[in-house]
Scaffold this active site. Structure first.
Site, PDB file in Angstrom:
ATOM      1  N   GLU A   1      65.651 112.437  42.957  1.00 48.61           N
ATOM      2  CA  GLU A   1      64.495 113.324  42.886  1.00 48.61           C
ATOM      3  C   GLU A   1      64.836 114.754  43.305  1.00 48.61           C
ATOM      4  OE1 GLU A   1      59.977 113.403  44.574  1.00 48.61           O
ATOM      5  OE2 GLU A   1      60.753 111.430  44.029  1.00 48.61           O
TER       6      GLU A   1
ATOM      7  N   ASN B   1      55.456 111.987  40.156  1.00 46.74           N
ATOM      8  CA  ASN B   1      54.443 112.085  41.207  1.00 46.74           C
ATOM      9  C   ASN B   1      53.145 112.735  40.728  1.00 46.74           C
ATOM     10  OD1 ASN B   1      55.840 110.951  43.531  1.00 46.74           O
ATOM     11  ND2 ASN B   1      57.205 112.708  43.349  1.00 46.74           N
TER      12      ASN B   1
ATOM     13  N   GLU C   1      48.943 103.916  36.918  1.00 46.78           N
ATOM     14  CA  GLU C   1      50.349 104.301  36.802  1.00 46.78           C
ATOM     15  C   GLU C   1      50.838 104.194  35.357  1.00 46.78           C
ATOM     16  OE1 GLU C   1      52.174 105.656  39.053  1.00 46.78           O
ATOM     17  OE2 GLU C   1      51.466 105.035  41.022  1.00 46.78           O
TER      18      GLU C   1
ATOM     19  N   ARG D   1      73.822  97.855  57.098  1.00 46.35           N
ATOM     20  CA  ARG D   1      74.119  99.105  56.365  1.00 46.35           C
ATOM     21  C   ARG D   1      74.017  98.944  54.858  1.00 46.35           C
ATOM     22  NH1 ARG D   1      77.822  99.340  60.725  1.00 46.35           N
ATOM     23  NH2 ARG D   1      77.255 101.007  62.171  1.00 46.35           N
TER      24      ARG D   1
ATOM     25  N   LYS E   1      60.167 105.299  33.007  1.00 47.28           N
ATOM     26  CA  LYS E   1      60.670 105.550  34.359  1.00 47.28           C
ATOM     27  C   LYS E   1      62.178 105.412  34.420  1.00 47.28           C
ATOM     28  CE  LYS E   1      59.925 104.973  39.216  1.00 47.28           C
ATOM     29  NZ  LYS E   1      59.061 104.471  40.304  1.00 47.28           N
TER      30      LYS E   1
ATOM     31  N   HIS F   1      46.162 102.348  46.370  1.00 46.38           N
ATOM     32  CA  HIS F   1      47.055 103.401  45.884  1.00 46.38           C
ATOM     33  C   HIS F   1      46.728 103.855  44.467  1.00 46.38           C
ATOM     34  CE1 HIS F   1      50.685 105.723  45.241  1.00 46.38           C
ATOM     35  NE2 HIS F   1      50.980 104.978  44.188  1.00 46.38           N
TER      36      HIS F   1
ATOM     37  N   ARG G   1      62.539 114.193  38.238  1.00 47.77           N
ATOM     38  CA  ARG G   1      61.947 112.934  38.688  1.00 47.77           C
ATOM     39  C   ARG G   1      60.653 113.191  39.451  1.00 47.77           C
ATOM     40  NH1 ARG G   1      64.697 107.617  41.688  1.00 47.77           N
ATOM     41  NH2 ARG G   1      62.715 106.561  42.049  1.00 47.77           N
TER      42      ARG G   1
ATOM     43  N   LYS H   1      63.164 103.863  45.201  1.00 50.16           N
ATOM     44  CA  LYS H   1      62.501 104.543  46.311  1.00 50.16           C
ATOM     45  C   LYS H   1      61.815 103.495  47.192  1.00 50.16           C
ATOM     46  CE  LYS H   1      60.211 108.401  45.454  1.00 50.16           C
ATOM     47  NZ  LYS H   1      59.380 109.408  44.757  1.00 50.16           N
TER      48      LYS H   1
ATOM     49  N   HIS I   1      48.018 110.668  47.680  1.00 54.19           N
ATOM     50  CA  HIS I   1      48.547 110.299  48.987  1.00 54.19           C
ATOM     51  C   HIS I   1      47.716 110.913  50.112  1.00 54.19           C
ATOM     52  CE1 HIS I   1      52.910 109.330  47.474  1.00 54.19           C
ATOM     53  NE2 HIS I   1      52.037 108.399  47.173  1.00 54.19           N
TER      54      HIS I   1
ATOM     55  N   HIS J   1      49.968 112.136  42.601  1.00 55.54           N
ATOM     56  CA  HIS J   1      50.280 111.528  43.892  1.00 55.54           C
ATOM     57  C   HIS J   1      50.075 112.471  45.080  1.00 55.54           C
ATOM     58  CE1 HIS J   1      51.846 108.482  41.281  1.00 55.54           C
ATOM     59  NE2 HIS J   1      52.291 107.750  42.276  1.00 55.54           N
TER      60      HIS J   1
END
Length: 375
Positions: A242, A250, A191, A127, A232, A272, A246, A149, A257, A253
């Site tokens: 997010e 992206n 990036e 956990r 960032k 990527h 935030r 993330k 993606h 992206h």
């Protein structure tokens, strides 16, 4: 700009704040840095075959040994396809087999794939265990290692299963970048450019003037990484989960993606950062098409990305792409979709990105059709 041997950027999350250290030789100092923050722990190192072959795993193990930190290591295949349920299960099993406890740590030694996978495992084993990022690619150093993330890919799309798991420490060893291929370094640079295009037009102009020194490993490289991490960190501190701005991180992206999904995460065809580069160029062109921005800015962005050797159009993806309808179906799986409405990060100019909600699917479809036709 003042050049220091080691730069420190702090991600301000109150009692969960953590440092990003940037500079040469940090893998060799990892044991000391970890012991200072988490004394008495043991660690599971998750890495991939390429990183291990480059010697980084041996360096890290020697550093941990010197600091008396017990460790176990798992070496996985390299590539985006490793971000899967099968490899997540393998990673979780290795951590449990090593009999690590909840107060111990998972260390991600590698690029964004390893960081995302190891971080996800750290978030769910017992956990939640401590998590440490040691990113070895430019892309991971400036983006995926910061902000918590984590996740894996599925047949339905990229990063659709995961958790937020903030690291306790990030060690960005810039000497590790010397082992990257030119293609991998270029992909990471996408990036870096992204931060200028979001809300730092002066930084983008600086990149246009200094990118050669960044690629050559000069002083500008550390400055670019530190500036990217600070950008960032500032956003993450404001919007950790997010729910607000935030999402601006992206930029590029949503298209990117979709292209990764369309190429089945085949790194021989597209990695990527290349998808993000195409996505950023498309986002600026789409913004101009919607009369939100100038085509001159779109052309400027495309020119810079091309100058550093990055792809910028749909036709730059080798092996062809599915039709516009199929690409749109991948976009509709994007994490930013809310109640079926398409959300994009668009722009009003360089450094003027914004969140555009309820973008008509018909507009996106027509844009994709034109792009596939080379228009």
């Amino acid at each position: 700009m003042t050049i220091n041997p080691i730069r420190t950027v702090t991600v301000g999350l109150g009692t969960r704040a953590y440092d990003i250290l940037i500079g040469k030789g940090l893998i060799d100092r990892a044991g000391t840095e970890i012991q200072a923050r988490l004394p008495g722990i043991r660690v599971a190192i998750i890495t991939d075959e390429n990183v291990a072959a480059a010697g980084h795993l041996t360096r890290l193990q020697a550093s941990l040994d010197a600091s008396g930190i017990g460790h176990a290591a798992l070496t996985l295949p390299a590539g985006e396809k490793t971000k899967s349920f099968d490899h997540l299960q393998q990673t979780v099993g290795a951590i449990l087999d090593a009999r690590l406890e909840r107060g111990d740590a998972v260390v991600a030694l590698g690029g964004g794939v390893i960081g995302d996978l190891a971080g996800f495992a750290a978030g769910i084993v017992r956990r939640g265990m401590h998590f440490i990022q040691i990113p070895t690619s430019l892309l991971a150093q400036v983006d995926s290692s910061v902000g918590g993330k984590t996740g894996i890919n599925t047949a339905q799309g990229k990063n659709l299963v995961g958790v937020f798991q903030q690291p306790r420490l990030v060690l960005a060893d810039t000497s590790a970048l010397d082992t990257l291929s030119e293609r991998e370094f270029r992909a990471g640079y996408a990036e870096v450019a992204k931060y200028g295009l979001i809300d730092k037009p002066d930084f983008f102009s600086w990149l246009e003037a200094n990118w050669r020194d960044i690629f050559a490993g000069g002083p500008a490289r550390t400055e670019a990484i530190a500036a990217s991490c600070q950008a960032k960190a500032d956003v993450v501190a404001r919007d950790e989960f997010e729910t607000g701005d935030r999402a601006l991180l992206n930029l590029g992206h949503t298209f990117g993606h979709a292209l990764e999904s369309a190429t089945n995460y085949d790194s021989a065809r597209l990695v990527h950062g290349e998808g993000v580069a195409i996505g950023m160029a498309l986002a600026h062109r789409f913004s101009a098409r919607l009369n939100q921005a100038s085509y001159d800015d779109a052309i400027r962005v495309e020119a810079h990305l091309k100058a550093v050797g990055l792809p910028t159009t749909l036709s730059d993806v080798p092996g062809g792409l599915p039709d516009a309808e199929k690409l749109l179906s991948y976009i509709a799986q994007d994490k930013k979709v809310q109640r079926g409405a398409l959300t994009f990060i668009l722009t009003r100019g360089i450094g003027q990105s914004f969140i555009a909600k309820d973008v008509p699917a018909s507009e996106v479809l027509a844009f994709l059709r034109d792009g596939l036709a080379g228009r």
